[in-house]
Design a protein around this motif. Structure first.
Motif, PDB file in Angstrom:
ATOM      1  N   PRO A  80       0.831  -1.215   0.000  1.00 60.55           N
ATOM      2  CA  PRO A  80       0.000   0.000   0.000  1.00 60.55           C
ATOM      3  C   PRO A  80       0.862   1.261   0.000  1.00 60.55           C
ATOM      4  CG  PRO A  80      -0.877  -1.586   1.555  1.00 60.55           C
ATOM      5  CD  PRO A  80       0.418  -2.148   1.063  1.00 60.55           C
ATOM      6  N   ALA A  81       0.425   2.267  -0.746  1.00 61.08           N
ATOM      7  CA  ALA A  81       1.185   3.507  -0.875  1.00 61.08           C
ATOM      8  C   ALA A  81       1.262   4.233   0.454  1.00 61.08           C
ATOM      9  CB  ALA A  81       0.544   4.408  -1.925  1.00 61.08           C
ATOM     10  N   PRO A  82       2.441   4.710   0.850  1.00 59.57           N
ATOM     11  CA  PRO A  82       2.564   5.449   2.113  1.00 59.57           C
ATOM     12  C   PRO A  82       1.927   6.832   1.990  1.00 59.57           C
ATOM     13  CG  PRO A  82       4.638   5.512   0.921  1.00 59.57           C
ATOM     14  CD  PRO A  82       3.729   4.599   0.148  1.00 59.57           C
ATOM     15  N   LEU A  83       1.745   7.482   3.134  1.00 61.34           N
ATOM     16  CA  LEU A  83       1.202   8.834   3.174  1.00 61.34           C
ATOM     17  C   LEU A  83       2.294   9.811   3.591  1.00 61.34           C
ATOM     18  CD1 LEU A  83      -2.256   8.303   4.957  1.00 61.34           C
ATOM     19  CD2 LEU A  83      -1.722   8.251   2.500  1.00 61.34           C
ATOM     20  N   LEU A  84       2.369  10.934   2.863  1.00 61.89           N
ATOM     21  CA  LEU A  84       3.316  11.997   3.197  1.00 61.89           C
ATOM     22  C   LEU A  84       2.553  13.129   3.871  1.00 61.89           C
ATOM     23  CD1 LEU A  84       6.156  13.271   3.017  1.00 61.89           C
ATOM     24  CD2 LEU A  84       5.477  14.204   0.786  1.00 61.89           C
ATOM     25  N   LEU A  85       2.985  13.489   5.082  1.00 63.02           N
ATOM     26  CA  LEU A  85       2.394  14.596   5.813  1.00 63.02           C
ATOM     27  C   LEU A  85       3.352  15.780   5.715  1.00 63.02           C
ATOM     28  CD1 LEU A  85       1.268  11.867   7.142  1.00 63.02           C
ATOM     29  CD2 LEU A  85       0.667  13.317   9.083  1.00 63.02           C
ATOM     30  N   HIS A  86       2.902  16.826   5.018  1.00 61.91           N
ATOM     31  CA  HIS A  86       3.759  17.997   4.775  1.00 61.91           C
ATOM     32  C   HIS A  86       2.955  19.261   5.032  1.00 61.91           C
ATOM     33  CE1 HIS A  86       6.693  20.662   2.885  1.00 61.91           C
ATOM     34  NE2 HIS A  86       5.726  21.135   2.111  1.00 61.91           N
ATOM     35  N   GLU A  87       3.360  20.013   6.054  1.00 64.83           N
ATOM     36  CA  GLU A  87       2.733  21.298   6.399  1.00 64.83           C
ATOM     37  C   GLU A  87       1.212  21.164   6.506  1.00 64.83           C
ATOM     38  OE1 GLU A  87       4.044  24.137   3.552  1.00 64.83           O
ATOM     39  OE2 GLU A  87       6.091  24.245   4.370  1.00 64.83           O
ATOM     40  N   GLY A  88       0.768  20.135   7.199  1.00 61.13           N
ATOM     41  CA  GLY A  88      -0.657  19.939   7.425  1.00 61.13           C
ATOM     42  C   GLY A  88      -1.401  19.258   6.300  1.00 61.13           C
ATOM     43  N   GLN A  89      -0.738  19.041   5.182  1.00 58.01           N
ATOM     44  CA  GLN A  89      -1.349  18.363   4.044  1.00 58.01           C
ATOM     45  C   GLN A  89      -0.974  16.878   4.062  1.00 58.01           C
ATOM     46  OE1 GLN A  89      -3.498  20.056   1.958  1.00 58.01           O
ATOM     47  NE2 GLN A  89      -3.141  21.723   3.433  1.00 58.01           N
ATOM     48  N   VAL A  90      -1.892  16.042   3.568  1.00 55.56           N
ATOM     49  CA  VAL A  90      -1.663  14.599   3.525  1.00 55.56           C
ATOM     50  C   VAL A  90      -1.933  14.105   2.113  1.00 55.56           C
ATOM     51  CG1 VAL A  90      -2.321  12.351   4.460  1.00 55.56           C
ATOM     52  CG2 VAL A  90      -2.401  14.385   5.927  1.00 55.56           C
ATOM     53  N   ARG A  91      -0.973  13.384   1.554  1.00 56.67           N
ATOM     54  CA  ARG A  91      -1.167  12.825   0.214  1.00 56.67           C
ATOM     55  C   ARG A  91      -0.519  11.455   0.110  1.00 56.67           C
ATOM     56  NH1 ARG A  91       3.037  12.846  -3.492  1.00 56.67           N
ATOM     57  NH2 ARG A  91       4.930  14.006  -2.907  1.00 56.67           N
TER      58      ARG A  91
END
Length: 397
Positions: A278-289
């Motif tokens: 499963p693709a990981p999630l990147l948390l950057h400056e309050g955004q999640v993708r």
């Protein structure tokens, strides 16, 4: 190097095999061995039953409360060893004899029947106590083995990871299990911090053995592998050798999804090789993708069928960014309508929480979301790139 992998893989497999049988009696809790008890109010309840039944029978002899004395050894069997259960039964018999004597009914049929019933219940209770102790002993041994295996498959995370802080979550699908087919590992290497998270197809001890093979191979090669594709290829070789050494009808179905991550110390990037995971999630400056792979890489033990073009994806990963790695025990959890757990949406709610708090929220939320009983292990790992001044604030259990 291949000989190293073979020996390490074999060692990992043999060690798991030994864990099935090896345990020591002295490591069992004293209450399981029956050679001592911690005091708890409930432990005196059999004696309390005798005292209450005796008192009630003396005050109201026509109601024949003496027949309740047989409940004392039956209750003792649930918490006391065999000797204690027999002693409780003997005490109940003495109380019944004393009550019959006080009422001048010792030789009458009801009194004799009551004494025989108490004796029979005591013998049955002693046997039940022995069976209970044997089962508790087996359970304690299994838990000891599970704790030992847990130390092999999921050792404490390294304390010194430089600019990377890591928090983890793990729960096996079985109610009392400590380990399963999901696994993870984090190591600091000359190339930066390298991580792996994986999910073995299947459940039970075969899945645990396959996970041990993957972790053993990862630990052997992680420091010397020049890049992540080479490391993935080494994992593939180790699994192939394991399947050759442990053949079976399900060899073609033995595959493992794996996500490899490399975070160089001196560059604000992260490199990923996703082998069907499963693709990981990147948390950057309050955004999640989601960080989807640009091209698919084969799961481990599937390269012979799909080829081995391991694709490396590079993403920005600066101070303050976090990467959430997880297994499908989280992302494929379903509610009563069959809808998958909306992981990305839920994580956005907790984007401002600390890594530990985020994982705790995630854990409780998944358990509340699932309808019925979970049928898969779950694991998650958060890698947080901290600034140079924040490294000393890292806290791990």
């Amino acid at each position: 190097m291949d000989e190293q992998v073979s020996h390490a893989t074999a060692a990992g497999t043999i060690s798991l095999g030994r864990l099935r049988w090896v345990t020591t009696w002295r490591r069992l809790p004293r209450w399981v061995r029956g050679d001592g008890h911690r005091f708890e109010p409930m432990l005196v309840s059999p004696v309390l039953v005798i005292a209450l039944a005796t008192t009630a029978d003396l005050l109201t002899p026509h109601l024949q409360f003496n027949r309740l004395l047989g409940a004392a050894p039956a209750l003792a069997a649930a918490m006391w060893p065999v000797a204690g259960t027999l002693a409780t039964g003997l005490l109940a018999l003495l109380a019944a004899v004393a009550l019959s004597g006080a009422q001048h009914a010792l030789g009458q049929t009801p009194s004799v029947f009551t004494l025989l019933a108490i004796a029979a219940i005591t013998l049955a209770a002693a046997y039940a106590s022995r069976v209970r102790q044997n089962r508790e002993r087996v359970l304690a041994e299994v838990r000891t083995v599970a704790d030992t295996a847990q130390g092999i498959l999921r050792p404490p995370l390294p304390q010194d990871l430089g600019c990377i802080d890591v928090e983890v979550l793990y729960q096996a699908v079985a109610a009392h299990a400590r380990i399963g087919g999901d696994f993870y590992e984090v190591r600091r290497t000359p190339y930066g911090v390298r991580m792996i998270i994986g999910d073995v197809r299947g459940k039970g001890l075969p899945a645990v053995e396959a996970a041990s093979v993957m972790l053993t191979s990862f630990r052997v090669h992680v420091r010397d592998a020049p890049d992540l594709p080479y490391l993935a290829a080494r994992l593939e070789t180790s699994m192939k050798e394991y399947c050759e050494e442990v053949p079976g009808d399900d060899v073609l179905e033995r595959f493992i999804t794996v996500l490899l991550v490399e975070i160089p110390a001196g560059k604000p990037i992260a490199r990923l090789v996703n082998c069907g995971h499963p693709a990981p999630l990147l948390l950057h400056e309050g955004q999640v993708r989601e960080v989807e792979a640009s091209a698919p890489s084969p799961p481990i033990n599937m390269a012979a069928l799909l080829g081995d073009p391991y694709q490396v994806d590079t993403i920005p990963f600066t101070a303050g960014d976090r990467l959430l790695l997880y297994t499908d025990g989280i992302s494929e959890s379903r509610d009563f309508t069959g809808t998958f757990y909306p992981l990305t949406q839920r994580v956005r709610r907790w984007a401002s929480a600390s890594s530990r708090q985020l994982l705790d929220h995630l854990h409780h939320d998944v358990l509340a979301y699932v309808s019925g009983t979970r049928d898969d292990d779950l694991a998650a790992l958060i890698a947080h790139r901290v600034g140079p001044g924040d490294e000393h604030r890292r806290h791990r259990p």
